[in-house]
Design an enzyme around this catalytic site. Structure first.
Site, PDB file in Angstrom:
ATOM      1  N   CYS A  84       0.832  -1.209   0.000  1.00 39.97           N
ATOM      2  CA  CYS A  84       0.000   0.000   0.000  1.00 39.97           C
ATOM      3  C   CYS A  84       0.872   1.268   0.000  1.00 39.97           C
ATOM      4  O   CYS A  84       1.515   1.542  -1.009  1.00 39.97           O
ATOM      5  CB  CYS A  84      -0.990  -0.054   1.150  1.00 39.97           C
ATOM      6  SG  CYS A  84      -2.425   0.954   0.828  1.00 39.97           S
ATOM      7  N   HIS A 178      -3.287  -5.126   1.461  1.00 42.18           N
ATOM      8  CA  HIS A 178      -2.701  -5.455   2.770  1.00 42.18           C
ATOM      9  C   HIS A 178      -2.788  -6.957   3.050  1.00 42.18           C
ATOM     10  O   HIS A 178      -3.767  -7.410   3.648  1.00 42.18           O
ATOM     11  CB  HIS A 178      -3.469  -4.717   3.873  1.00 42.18           C
ATOM     12  CG  HIS A 178      -3.291  -3.245   3.850  1.00 42.18           C
ATOM     13  ND1 HIS A 178      -2.317  -2.598   4.570  1.00 42.18           N
ATOM     14  CD2 HIS A 178      -3.963  -2.274   3.189  1.00 42.18           C
ATOM     15  CE1 HIS A 178      -2.398  -1.293   4.357  1.00 42.18           C
ATOM     16  NE2 HIS A 178      -3.389  -1.076   3.516  1.00 42.18           N
ATOM     17  N   GLU A 180      -1.257  -8.500   5.265  1.00 36.35           N
ATOM     18  CA  GLU A 180      -1.072  -8.716   6.708  1.00 36.35           C
ATOM     19  C   GLU A 180      -2.380  -8.590   7.490  1.00 36.35           C
ATOM     20  O   GLU A 180      -2.418  -8.871   8.674  1.00 36.35           O
ATOM     21  CB  GLU A 180      -0.022  -7.731   7.253  1.00 36.35           C
ATOM     22  CG  GLU A 180      -0.465  -6.286   7.412  1.00 36.35           C
ATOM     23  CD  GLU A 180      -0.611  -5.524   6.089  1.00 36.35           C
ATOM     24  OE1 GLU A 180      -0.411  -6.126   5.002  1.00 36.35           O
ATOM     25  OE2 GLU A 180      -0.943  -4.332   6.140  1.00 36.35           O
TER      26      GLU A 180
HETATM   27  N1  GLN Z   1      -3.659   6.385   0.867  1.00 31.77           N
HETATM   28  C1  GLN Z   1      -2.420   6.136   1.554  1.00 31.77           C
HETATM   29  C2  GLN Z   1      -1.278   6.935   0.921  1.00 31.77           C
HETATM   30  O1  GLN Z   1      -1.438   7.415  -0.147  1.00 31.77           O
HETATM   31  C3  GLN Z   1      -2.068   4.668   1.542  1.00 31.77           C
HETATM   32  C4  GLN Z   1      -3.090   3.899   2.326  1.00 31.77           C
HETATM   33  C5  GLN Z   1      -2.566   2.664   2.977  1.00 31.77           C
HETATM   34  O2  GLN Z   1      -1.364   2.424   3.073  1.00 31.77           O
HETATM   35  N2  GLN Z   1      -3.478   1.876   3.489  1.00 31.77           N
HETATM   36  O3  GLN Z   1      -0.262   7.085   1.507  1.00 31.77           O
END
Ligand code: GLN
Length: 198
Positions: A84, A178, A180
């Site tokens: 992410c 994610h 995890e």
């Molecule tokens: N929207 C977040 C970002 O741009 C990432 C979201 C996440 O890691 N769950 O940093």
């Protein structure tokens, strides 16, 4: 084997637990250490960059000198996994949100990313993905980014709609979701298996 989880911000403990469970499932003897300071990444065999807020994580890893250690670890061929926000930091090219916030990227993977690519109505959702080499996996997306372009050395591992949501370039693994946050540890096992080989 020692795995470092970059713990400056975000879902750090979840990655520590998932990695420990994956080690147990594989019968690997090892330790998983969450770290906010320099020193641990340099002494680890593999590195995980969790999700969270890419702007914050970026600031802290560059300030603490952890970014430098990650770049060196990558050069040494150690396995690096970003999930992410971690995926955003691994990218070579961000979007206008990344530019506007002045977020410094590690640029370890030849991909372009779009922050918050799945829109406001669908900020968080869970689905099933076909992950190359692993099979059907449950995937949790939270304000997730997506990969909008991949370079020729990048292998796409999973797709959702028009986007690539998991990709690998040599020792670098990037996931928009994610792994995890589910009970399923097969993606962490995939990552650890690669680390055992390198
Ligand atoms: N929207 C977040 C970002 O741009 C990432 C979201 C996440 O890691 N769950 O940093």
């Amino acid at each position: 084997m020692r795995v470092a989880v970059v713990g400056v911000q975000g879902d750090v403990e979840e990655h520590v637990f998932a990695t420990k469970r994956a080690m147990r499932n594989l019968g690997v003897d090892g330790e998983v250490i969450a770290t906010r300071k320099r020193g641990v990444v340099a002494k680890s065999d593999a590195v995980i960059l969790p999700g969270g807020e890419s702007t914050t994580i970026s600031k802290l890893i560059f300030r603490e000198g952890i970014a430098e250690e990650i770049l060196l670890a990558a050069e040494e061929g150690k396995q690096i996994m970003g999930t992410c926000a971690g995926l955003i930091l691994l990218a070579s090219e961000g979007d206008e949100q990344v530019a506007k916030t002045g977020t410094k990227l590690l640029r370890l993977m030849d991909i372009s990313v779009r922050r918050n690519a799945f829109g406001r109505q669908r900020e968080s959702f869970q689905c099933s993905l076909n992950f190359e080499g692993v099979g059907e996996v449950p995937a949790v997306f939270i304000r997730a980014p997506a990969i909008t372009r991949i370079g020729k050395d990048v292998k796409p591992l999973a797709h959702l709609n028009e986007f690539v949501v998991a990709a690998q370039q040599k020792n670098i693994l990037a996931l928009a979701f994610h792994p995890e946050l589910t009970e399923d540890t097969r993606i962490h096992e995939y990552f650890l298996r690669n680390a055992l080989k390198s």
